[in-house]
Design an enzyme around this catalytic site. Sequence first.
Site, PDB file in Angstrom:
ATOM      1  N   LEU A 135       0.550  -1.263  -0.175  1.00 23.33           N
ATOM      2  CA  LEU A 135       0.201   0.186  -0.047  1.00 23.33           C
ATOM      3  C   LEU A 135       0.861   1.423  -0.039  1.00 23.33           C
ATOM      4  O   LEU A 135       0.406   2.349  -0.519  1.00 23.33           O
ATOM      5  CB  LEU A 135      -0.859   0.085   1.286  1.00 23.33           C
ATOM      6  CG  LEU A 135      -1.760  -0.931   1.315  1.00 23.33           C
ATOM      7  CD1 LEU A 135      -2.628  -1.069   2.738  1.00 23.33           C
ATOM      8  CD2 LEU A 135      -3.086  -0.955   0.227  1.00 23.33           C
ATOM      9  N   LYS A 172       1.573  -3.757   8.825  1.00 24.77           N
ATOM     10  CA  LYS A 172       3.007  -2.791   8.718  1.00 24.77           C
ATOM     11  C   LYS A 172       4.068  -3.645   9.147  1.00 24.77           C
ATOM     12  O   LYS A 172       4.223  -4.151  10.206  1.00 24.77           O
ATOM     13  CB  LYS A 172       2.791  -1.726   9.607  1.00 24.77           C
ATOM     14  CG  LYS A 172       2.002  -0.519   9.339  1.00 24.77           C
ATOM     15  CD  LYS A 172       2.216   0.749  10.270  1.00 24.77           C
ATOM     16  CE  LYS A 172       1.438   1.800  10.092  1.00 24.77           C
ATOM     17  NZ  LYS A 172       1.663   2.889  10.943  1.00 24.77           N
ATOM     18  N   ASP A 206       2.463  14.175  15.100  1.00 28.73           N
ATOM     19  CA  ASP A 206       2.653  14.076  13.751  1.00 28.73           C
ATOM     20  C   ASP A 206       1.297  13.962  13.115  1.00 28.73           C
ATOM     21  O   ASP A 206       0.976  13.356  12.164  1.00 28.73           O
ATOM     22  CB  ASP A 206       3.495  13.073  13.216  1.00 28.73           C
ATOM     23  CG  ASP A 206       4.319  13.104  12.028  1.00 28.73           C
ATOM     24  OD1 ASP A 206       4.285  14.017  11.449  1.00 28.73           O
ATOM     25  OD2 ASP A 206       4.704  12.051  11.303  1.00 28.73           O
TER      26      ASP A 206
HETATM   27  O1  ACK Z   1      -2.079   6.960   1.646  1.00 31.69           O
HETATM   28  P1  ACK Z   1      -2.130   5.525   1.580  1.00 31.69           P
HETATM   29  O2  ACK Z   1      -2.682   4.836   0.363  1.00 31.69           O
HETATM   30  O3  ACK Z   1      -2.506   4.923   2.969  1.00 31.69           O
HETATM   31  O4  ACK Z   1      -0.735   5.061   1.519  1.00 31.69           O
HETATM   32  C1  ACK Z   1      -0.383   4.845   3.054  1.00 31.69           C
HETATM   33  C2  ACK Z   1       0.340   3.732   3.233  1.00 31.69           C
HETATM   34  O5  ACK Z   1      -0.022   2.491   3.745  1.00 31.69           O
HETATM   35  C3  ACK Z   1       1.676   3.819   4.237  1.00 31.69           C
HETATM   36  O6  ACK Z   1       1.294   4.350   5.379  1.00 31.69           O
HETATM   37  C4  ACK Z   1      -1.500   2.983   3.965  1.00 31.69           C
HETATM   38  N1  ACK Z   1      -2.334   2.373   4.944  1.00 31.69           N
HETATM   39  C5  ACK Z   1      -1.768   2.511   6.163  1.00 31.69           C
HETATM   40  N2  ACK Z   1      -2.140   1.834   7.166  1.00 31.69           N
HETATM   41  C6  ACK Z   1      -3.496   1.601   6.483  1.00 31.69           C
HETATM   42  C7  ACK Z   1      -4.755   0.806   6.680  1.00 31.69           C
HETATM   43  N3  ACK Z   1      -4.870   0.194   7.909  1.00 31.69           N
HETATM   44  N4  ACK Z   1      -5.750   0.621   5.969  1.00 31.69           N
HETATM   45  C8  ACK Z   1      -5.229   0.974   4.601  1.00 31.69           C
HETATM   46  N5  ACK Z   1      -4.351   1.464   3.985  1.00 31.69           N
HETATM   47  C9  ACK Z   1      -3.476   1.789   5.125  1.00 31.69           C
HETATM   48  C10 ACK Z   1      -1.772   4.686   3.606  1.00 31.69           C
END
Ligand code: ACK
Length: 408
Positions: free
Chosen positions: A104, A126, A223
Amino acid sequence: MAVSDLTIPSIPESIYKPGSNKKRQTIIVVVSILSILVMVILILAILYAWRKKKRPQVIVPDEPVQIIDEEYTMETGDDDTELSSFSLTKISKSTNDFANDKKLGEGGFGPVYKGVLDDGREIAVKRLSKTSRQGLGEFKNEVKFIAKLQHRNLVKLLGYCIQGDESMLIYEYMPNKSLDSFIFDTIKSSLLDWSDRYRIIHGTARGLLYLHQDSRFKIVHRDLKASNILLDVDMNPKISDFGLARMFREHENEANTNNVVGTLGYLAPEYAVDGTFSEKSDVFSFGVLVLEIVSGKKNRGFSHEKDSDNLLAHAWRLFEEGMVVQLLGAEMRDSCVVSEVLRSIHIGLLCVQHHAKDRPTMSSVVLMFDKEGALPRPKQPAFFAKGSVPQRNLVSINDITMTTLEPR
Ligand code: ACK
């Protein structure tokens, strides 16, 4: 030698005066008491100074988190917090062996993957980057905070996976990902109408109020920014990424650091310049976020054709000229409720005041949104002139900024 030849040194007359012995004794007693008193005061002062020096201003949550590989359990330092443990096999399977197309993006401490569990649940994984030392600290910090916090406007941690040299945190999957991917994108921004944005502002305020006041601990996020607000299937906001968060003792209101961490464009002046952070530095970031959500413009890198204003200065100028509604992004003009737009910008300006004491607390912010009464008049916001954001010693890594400031 005859006795008469001996010269007896003259003895001061006063010694022979009647009662002089008594006087001498009194002086000795007084001097002794005074000396003892001075010594006691000195000892007390030294003890006080020593204890004050020993007591940390902020609880840096490093130690209480223990990761015990063999038993695959994780202690969060809090007895009533139980996290589910996921096996590496399960997580590998769910993410198609951490396939590239499941990635992601990059989070604070490593890559984030989308996974689907056997029961159909979608998860976000993560994965702690093995090469990042700073990442390990942020990983532990994240566990420490997010595991203990539960609120509809905070992202939910489902569990963890720690096996061999792999450390991962498993969250509920947020299908709409982060707020910044909408509001700063020319195409996707039209998918967020005014009611969505107003709900996101309101929900984020409630999540922050919970962190500052309503949870069991007082937590400063440090942050808060558009990319750390995730959106669920109904576009409800969830504050995420607690890697830089700090916990305060009950009566502690602010803390100092030489290691300023956060993101340019969202840092409060007292934090960026002096390293002082508090719930009011989060309030500042929240104010920036509100103005960004309303305008659809990033504070950092904002430019206006007519002048050299930054976003905060631009909002302030329009406010002064009574034309603040012009700040609203074009894509929301049809869907907006003008009174809500005006109120949001007004509250945003109150949050970005230069002095922390002039900013409202999050409980006042939530009240201001909930009630319809008159709002206090904001003063000129911080960082009014473009380029006045301190740039000294700034190092930027992936949108996260770390500065090392020399003490004054
Ligand atoms: O903006 P995004 O697509 O949404 O890119 C960031 C990336 O991972 C790095 O933080 C996505 N992300 C983080 N946590 C989640 C979550 N719980 N569900 C979906 N996307 C997530 C975030």
